[in-house]
Scaffold this motif. Structure first.
Motif, PDB file in Angstrom:
ATOM      1  N   CYS A 182     -49.579 -15.706   4.548  1.00 29.74           N
ATOM      2  CA  CYS A 182     -48.864 -16.978   4.728  1.00 29.74           C
ATOM      3  C   CYS A 182     -49.675 -18.069   4.062  1.00 29.74           C
ATOM      4  N   GLU A 183     -48.980 -19.012   3.448  1.00 27.79           N
ATOM      5  CA  GLU A 183     -49.646 -20.064   2.668  1.00 27.79           C
ATOM      6  C   GLU A 183     -50.111 -21.244   3.524  1.00 27.79           C
ATOM      7  N   HIS A 184     -49.767 -21.241   4.808  1.00 25.53           N
ATOM      8  CA  HIS A 184     -50.120 -22.360   5.699  1.00 25.53           C
ATOM      9  C   HIS A 184     -49.869 -23.701   4.998  1.00 25.53           C
ATOM     10  N   CYS A 185     -48.616 -23.815   4.543  1.00 22.53           N
ATOM     11  CA  CYS A 185     -48.209 -24.919   3.663  1.00 22.53           C
ATOM     12  C   CYS A 185     -48.407 -26.303   4.296  1.00 22.53           C
ATOM     13  N   PRO A 188     -44.346 -27.149   5.406  1.00 25.63           N
ATOM     14  CA  PRO A 188     -43.801 -25.801   5.665  1.00 25.63           C
ATOM     15  C   PRO A 188     -42.302 -25.793   5.961  1.00 25.63           C
ATOM     16  N   SER A 189     -41.550 -25.039   5.186  1.00 27.02           N
ATOM     17  CA  SER A 189     -40.106 -24.971   5.409  1.00 27.02           C
ATOM     18  C   SER A 189     -39.770 -24.052   6.591  1.00 27.02           C
ATOM     19  N   CYS A 190     -40.688 -23.173   6.981  1.00 29.51           N
ATOM     20  CA  CYS A 190     -40.451 -22.352   8.177  1.00 29.51           C
ATOM     21  C   CYS A 190     -40.366 -23.259   9.397  1.00 29.51           C
ATOM     22  N   VAL A 208     -50.414 -22.700  10.572  1.00 34.41           N
ATOM     23  CA  VAL A 208     -49.016 -22.682  11.025  1.00 34.41           C
ATOM     24  C   VAL A 208     -48.827 -21.509  11.984  1.00 34.41           C
ATOM     25  N   CYS A 225     -38.680 -19.425   4.937  1.00 35.38           N
ATOM     26  CA  CYS A 225     -39.938 -19.322   4.180  1.00 35.38           C
ATOM     27  C   CYS A 225     -39.670 -18.659   2.839  1.00 35.38           C
ATOM     28  N   PRO A 226     -39.877 -19.360   1.735  1.00 36.87           N
ATOM     29  CA  PRO A 226     -39.604 -18.755   0.428  1.00 36.87           C
ATOM     30  C   PRO A 226     -40.603 -17.656   0.070  1.00 36.87           C
ATOM     31  N   TYR A 227     -41.727 -17.618   0.768  1.00 34.64           N
ATOM     32  CA  TYR A 227     -42.725 -16.573   0.498  1.00 34.64           C
ATOM     33  C   TYR A 227     -42.479 -15.335   1.359  1.00 34.64           C
ATOM     34  N   LYS A 229     -42.954 -14.800   4.613  1.00 34.61           N
ATOM     35  CA  LYS A 229     -44.143 -14.455   5.385  1.00 34.61           C
ATOM     36  C   LYS A 229     -43.957 -14.663   6.886  1.00 34.61           C
ATOM     37  N   VAL A 230     -42.685 -14.723   7.324  1.00 35.82           N
ATOM     38  CA  VAL A 230     -42.434 -14.660   8.768  1.00 35.82           C
ATOM     39  C   VAL A 230     -41.617 -13.395   9.022  1.00 35.82           C
ATOM     40  N   LYS A 241     -46.168 -14.037  12.500  1.00 38.39           N
ATOM     41  CA  LYS A 241     -46.678 -14.341  11.150  1.00 38.39           C
ATOM     42  C   LYS A 241     -48.197 -14.390  11.141  1.00 38.39           C
TER      43      LYS A 241
HETATM   44 FE1  SF4 Z   1     -45.374 -21.709   4.234  1.00 36.90          FE
HETATM   45 FE2  SF4 Z   1     -43.870 -19.556   4.708  1.00 36.90          FE
HETATM   46 FE3  SF4 Z   1     -46.297 -19.718   5.806  1.00 36.90          FE
HETATM   47 FE4  SF4 Z   1     -44.287 -21.269   6.666  1.00 36.90          FE
HETATM   48  S1  SF4 Z   1     -44.460 -19.010   6.824  1.00 36.90           S
HETATM   49  S2  SF4 Z   1     -46.383 -21.944   6.250  1.00 36.90           S
HETATM   50  S3  SF4 Z   1     -43.210 -21.700   4.731  1.00 36.90           S
HETATM   51  S4  SF4 Z   1     -45.814 -19.576   3.602  1.00 36.90           S
END
Ligand code: SF4
Ligand code: SF4
Length: 429
Positions: A182-185, A188-190, A208, A225-227, A229-230, A241
């Protein structure tokens, strides 16, 4: 200015050997329970290739991340944005076959089979249905080391023509490994896509997390999440996640994937950023400006003004010292040799990558193919095309990747000269 601290990671792709140790130690730590069999908080993909879940970068199918709509940042329509209308129907979600049907081997069959003409084998058994499978059909890195090669040569009844085709296509084949968590954006769109408010970004370190008491299992985070990762735990009906191993980081330990990484590719660090700038940076018009926009959110930990404002914001001295020592700050922000994964998703990801240097395809035969330093090979001749790296790390901006590769090439030549000698001889030859 609203200063916040964020834990982040840089992965140096030149050093990844694709051993999957990170995935296995992560799995043993976090996803070894019923309902989590198919989950890999950390996975390693052979690229180019479909990845895990299958073709996760196909945003038309999965609709993850953010898009600009009349100048405003919105969750991609058709996915989580229609969350209330679609509450019982989430058509863009990855399905079991996009991940894989987890299986185990029945070793009992191998050991206790009656005598026969052939040796018994361990038979694959679905962990979902409990039934034997003819053969597993897909897995998290099914195309391991093939680099999508199985897809590039169409079958041709003319064998000679096909052999020629194979020769031509395989000469162009390249591969690299891409470990992902997970990118811990920063944006975050999640979190934005969860109707229950169960996903949240921790204030103190930006990790996140999912609040399992609040999670109602709607699964909008999964394709929000576009990656990808959930994940959804079919046993507890909750989202799960990567949590950046927060029980470890709180105790001053690295994440388990970092600690056990065989190639030592993972660098963890603290960065300071201005939270007031994030939305604006994520909303810049041109996707190719997103890298610079994200960089503009980060703050110099050595700046006395930043330090005093950070203290006022409640960031303690230990974190400020960590920010000064941070390898992430050095590689991503100061030296600018690391790049964010898919900045065009506009989530402001916080796991960045040093792109791999790859072998030179042609012999260097004339001066035109050398750059001004005389001995640093032109990055466009490297086996992994700059275009490909730009497509995953720079929203197709080849110049951004070129600059990084040139810096890395120069550093390689310099260090070789310093440690094994021979740079001057190489120049003369
Ligand atoms: Fe970003 Fe996806 Fe991780 Fe949410 S689950 S923080 S959107 S990479
Ligand atoms: Fe790559 Fe390290 Fe994972 Fe091995 S453990 S696959 S070297 S990231």
């Amino acid at each position: 200015m609203r200063i916040k601290a964020q834990v982040a990671m840089v992965m140096h792709l030149d050093k990844c050997i694709g051993c999957h140790t990170c995935s296995v130690t992560c799995k043993n730590t976090w996803t070894n329970r019923p309902g989590t069999e198919y989950m890999w908080f950390n996975n390693v993909e052979t690229r180019p290739g479909p990845g895990y879940p299958k073709r996760w970068e196909d945003t038309d199918r999965y609709k993850g991340g953010w898009e600009l709509n009349n100048g405003k940042l919105k969750l991609r329509a058709g996915g989580p944005i229609s969350k209330l209308a679609n509450i019982f129907y989430n058509p863009n979600m990855a399905e079991m076959e996009d991940f894989y049907e987890p299986w185990t081997y029945d070793y009992d069959h191998l050991i206790h089979s009656p005598k026969s003409d052939h040796l018994p084998v361990a038979r694959p058994k679905s962990q979902v249905t409990g039934k034997y499978m003819d053969k597993p059909e897909w897995g998290s890195n099914w195309d391991d080391d093939l680099a999508g090669g199985s897809e590039i040569v169409p079958l041709d009844p003319n064998v000679e023509k096909m052999q020629e085709h194979i020769k031509m296509e395989y000469e162009k084949t390249f591969m690299m490994y891409l470990p992902r968590i997970c990118e811990h954006c920063l944006n975050p769109s999640c979190v934005a896509s969860c109707p229950s408010g169960a996903l949240y970004k921790r204030d103190e370190d930006g990790i996140v997390l999912v609040d399992h008491d609040a999670c109602r299992g709607w699964r909008f985070c999964q394709n929000g999440c576009p990656y990808h990762k959930v994940y959804y735990n079919w046993n507890t009906h909750k989202a799960e996640k990567c949590n950046f191993c927060y029980p470890r980081t709180e105790a001053g330990l690295p994440t388990i994937c970092s600690e056990t990484c065989v190639g030592r590719i993972r660098y963890i660090g603290v960065v300071l950023y201005d939270a007031d700038k994030v939305k604006e940076a994520a909303s810049v018009e041109d996707p190719q400006d997103l890298y610079e926009a994200q960089l503009s959110c980060f703050l110099d930990p050595f700046d006395p003004k930043v330090q005093s404002e950070a203290r006022e914001a409640g960031i303690n001295d230990a974190w400020l010292e960590a920010a000064k020592e941070s390898p992430v700050y050095k590689m991503a922000m100061k030296w600018k040799i690391a790049l964010p994964l898919h900045p065009e998703y506009r989530t402001m990801p916080m796991v960045w990558y040093v792109p791999p240097l790859s072998p030179i395809m042609n012999h260097i035969t004339n001066e035109d193919e050398l750059n001004t330093d005389g001995y640093i090979p032109a990055v466009d001749q490297m086996r992994i095309p700059v275009e490909y790296l730009a497509s995953i790390l720079a929203a197709d901006d080849k110049e951004v990747v070129r600059k990084v590769l040139l810096k890395l090439s120069a550093m390689r030549v310099y260090m070789r000269g310093k440690t094994v000698g021979g740079v001057d001889e190489f120049k003369q030859s």
